[in-house]
Design a protein around this motif. Structure first.
Motif, mmCIF file in Angstrom:
data_model
loop_
_atom_site.group_PDB
_atom_site.id
_atom_site.type_symbol
_atom_site.label_atom_id
_atom_site.label_comp_id
_atom_site.label_asym_id
_atom_site.label_seq_id
_atom_site.Cartn_x
_atom_site.Cartn_y
_atom_site.Cartn_z
ATOM 1 N N PRO A 159 0.843 -1.202 0.000
ATOM 2 C CA PRO A 159 0.000 0.000 0.000
ATOM 3 C C PRO A 159 0.877 1.250 0.000
ATOM 4 O O PRO A 159 1.933 1.281 0.632
ATOM 5 C CB PRO A 159 -0.794 -0.131 1.303
ATOM 6 N N SER A 160 0.424 2.261 -0.714
ATOM 7 C CA SER A 160 1.229 3.458 -0.935
ATOM 8 C C SER A 160 0.633 4.675 -0.237
ATOM 9 O O SER A 160 -0.594 4.763 -0.080
ATOM 10 C CB SER A 160 1.315 3.734 -2.442
ATOM 11 N N PRO A 161 1.468 5.635 0.177
ATOM 12 C CA PRO A 161 0.934 6.877 0.752
ATOM 13 C C PRO A 161 0.138 7.704 -0.252
ATOM 14 O O PRO A 161 -0.527 8.655 0.127
ATOM 15 C CB PRO A 161 2.191 7.620 1.217
ATOM 16 N N LYS A 167 -8.559 1.824 -3.347
ATOM 17 C CA LYS A 167 -7.391 0.961 -3.525
ATOM 18 C C LYS A 167 -6.905 0.418 -2.179
ATOM 19 O O LYS A 167 -6.519 -0.749 -2.074
ATOM 20 C CB LYS A 167 -6.264 1.721 -4.228
ATOM 21 N N LEU A 168 -6.924 1.255 -1.161
ATOM 22 C CA LEU A 168 -6.486 0.809 0.159
ATOM 23 C C LEU A 168 -7.358 -0.335 0.673
ATOM 24 O O LEU A 168 -6.853 -1.344 1.179
ATOM 25 C CB LEU A 168 -6.522 1.973 1.147
ATOM 26 N N ILE A 169 -8.658 -0.184 0.548
ATOM 27 C CA ILE A 169 -9.576 -1.222 1.023
ATOM 28 C C ILE A 169 -9.328 -2.531 0.272
ATOM 29 O O ILE A 169 -9.308 -3.619 0.869
ATOM 30 C CB ILE A 169 -11.037 -0.767 0.868
ATOM 31 N N THR A 170 -9.121 -2.428 -1.038
ATOM 32 C CA THR A 170 -8.854 -3.622 -1.843
ATOM 33 C C THR A 170 -7.553 -4.291 -1.431
ATOM 34 O O THR A 170 -7.492 -5.518 -1.267
ATOM 35 C CB THR A 170 -8.792 -3.253 -3.341
ATOM 36 N N GLU A 171 -6.511 -3.478 -1.241
ATOM 37 C CA GLU A 171 -5.197 -4.035 -0.865
ATOM 38 C C GLU A 171 -5.265 -4.742 0.483
ATOM 39 O O GLU A 171 -4.674 -5.815 0.667
ATOM 40 C CB GLU A 171 -4.158 -2.912 -0.837
ATOM 41 N N GLN A 263 -1.790 11.339 1.395
ATOM 42 C CA GLN A 263 -3.087 11.152 0.752
ATOM 43 C C GLN A 263 -3.811 9.953 1.356
ATOM 44 O O GLN A 263 -5.033 9.973 1.503
ATOM 45 C CB GLN A 263 -2.898 10.930 -0.754
ATOM 46 N N SER A 264 -3.058 8.894 1.696
ATOM 47 C CA SER A 264 -3.680 7.704 2.284
ATOM 48 C C SER A 264 -4.278 8.003 3.655
ATOM 49 O O SER A 264 -5.242 7.348 4.069
ATOM 50 C CB SER A 264 -2.659 6.570 2.387
ATOM 51 N N ASP A 270 -12.890 9.344 3.354
ATOM 52 C CA ASP A 270 -13.683 9.183 2.134
ATOM 53 C C ASP A 270 -14.539 7.927 2.119
ATOM 54 O O ASP A 270 -15.124 7.590 1.096
ATOM 55 C CB ASP A 270 -12.749 9.166 0.911
ATOM 56 N N ASN A 271 -14.597 7.223 3.239
ATOM 57 C CA ASN A 271 -15.419 6.025 3.356
ATOM 58 C C ASN A 271 -16.181 6.113 4.677
ATOM 59 O O ASN A 271 -15.622 6.536 5.694
ATOM 60 C CB ASN A 271 -14.517 4.778 3.333
#
Length: 319
Positions: A159-161, A167-171, A263-264, A270-271
């Protein structure tokens, strides 16, 4: 197409079932008979090192995270390579520090109970003890992992900053971790430093029009621009300004005020589930308890148990 989708879903659940089966080999007190001193020995090494260099806490915690997200929690992050092709040589891992603490812990254990304790278990214990040394929570660490024999730079996909919430949830979900685990483990950003290149895109020309990220508090953005010039590649920034050497709940208060560094971090708003947890912890905290629960859950990911893998004599090299 439908058959292909069913095949992908079936493979995904097979991976989860295999991971769960392996994790059943873990338990608290795995070494109670074979090396009962293990936790005390590791803690002594960690606390001595952290007393001299408390900033090692964040990279040691991150090291466990990076290990578990690639091939599972098998100590593959610890392996050296003669041609710079091991995981530790991947760009996201170049800022990791504290490998000597793992080496020192292993050496101390080899004197007392040679060939018994895996490097992957040592890393799991060190991650916990590093948090405790910074006034954070404690939790019971499950042990019984064995060490992997493979470490490949090309498999590092962390996971990236810069990632958005989708994308975070998927990862995280591919590792058996849900939205709550995502936001809880992100709380580890309460300690440590980040560098300008990982967030300066939020300050300059964010959408290609010379603007800053609108999700970033304007006053905070102004302060960050004073520290990070557009071409700055070296300046370090406190991820939790004012308490970056203390494991506490202020990270969530900052994110709630749109002052998350990456950003992460901002993406957690956002959720609905992750935002709800951020706002809850900003008011009153269950974070310490939740962090231990999520760390144990992450620590079960892709483990080798039983006769799989090996017990390394030295953590940097295969037997």
């Amino acid at each position: 197409m439908a058959a292909s989708k069913r095949s992908v879903v079936s493979c995904f659940f097979l991976v989860l079932l295999l991971a769960e089966a392996n994790a059943q080999g873990l338990k608290v007190g795995f070494y109670s008979k074979t090396c009962p001193q293990v936790e005390g020995i590791v803690k002594k090494v960690v606390f001595a090192a952290m007393k001299k260099a408390p900033t090692l806490g964040a990279p040691l915690l991150r090291m466990f995270f990076h290990d578990c997200f690639v091939r599972g929690c098998d100590g593959s992050i610890l392996l050296d390579s003669s041609n710079n092709q091991a995981e530790k040589n991947a760009v996201p891992n170049l800022s990791l520090r504290g490998f000597g603490i793992i080496d020192d812990s292993k050496a101390a254990l080899e004197k007392v109970c040679p060939g018994i304790v895996s490097c992957s278990d040592i890393l799991a214990l060190i991650a916990r003890d590093a948090v405790v040394a910074l006034e954070g929570p404690t939790w019971e660490v499950e042990t019984g992992r064995r060490d992997g024999r493979v470490s490949n730079i090309n498999e590092v996909n962390l996971p990236s900053p810069f990632d958005n919430i989708t994308k975070l949830i998927t990862e995280f979900s591919t590792k058996g971790l849900n939205e709550k685990d995502l936001v809880v483990l992100s709380g580890g950003h309460t300690i440590g430093m980040g560098h300008c290149p990982l967030m300066s895109n939020r300050l300059y020309n964010f959408t290609g029009r010379g603007d800053s990220d609108p999700s970033l508090d304007s006053e905070y953005a102004s302060n960050l621009r004073k520290k990070c010039k557009p071409a700055d590649t070296t300046t370090a920034l406190e991820m939790d300004p004012g308490s970056f050497k203390t494991f506490d709940v202020s990270y969530f208060k900052l994110v709630a005020k749109r002052r998350g560094l990456f950003q992460s971090d901002a993406a957690l708003l956002d959720n609905s589930k992750t935002r709800g947890y951020v706002l809850q912890q900003a008011r009153g905290s269950t974070f310490f308890h939740d962090f231990g629960v999520s760390m144990v859950k992450m620590g079960r990911n892709g483990v080798l148990t039983g006769r799989a893998g090996e017990i390394r004599s030295m953590c940097r090299v295969r037997n």
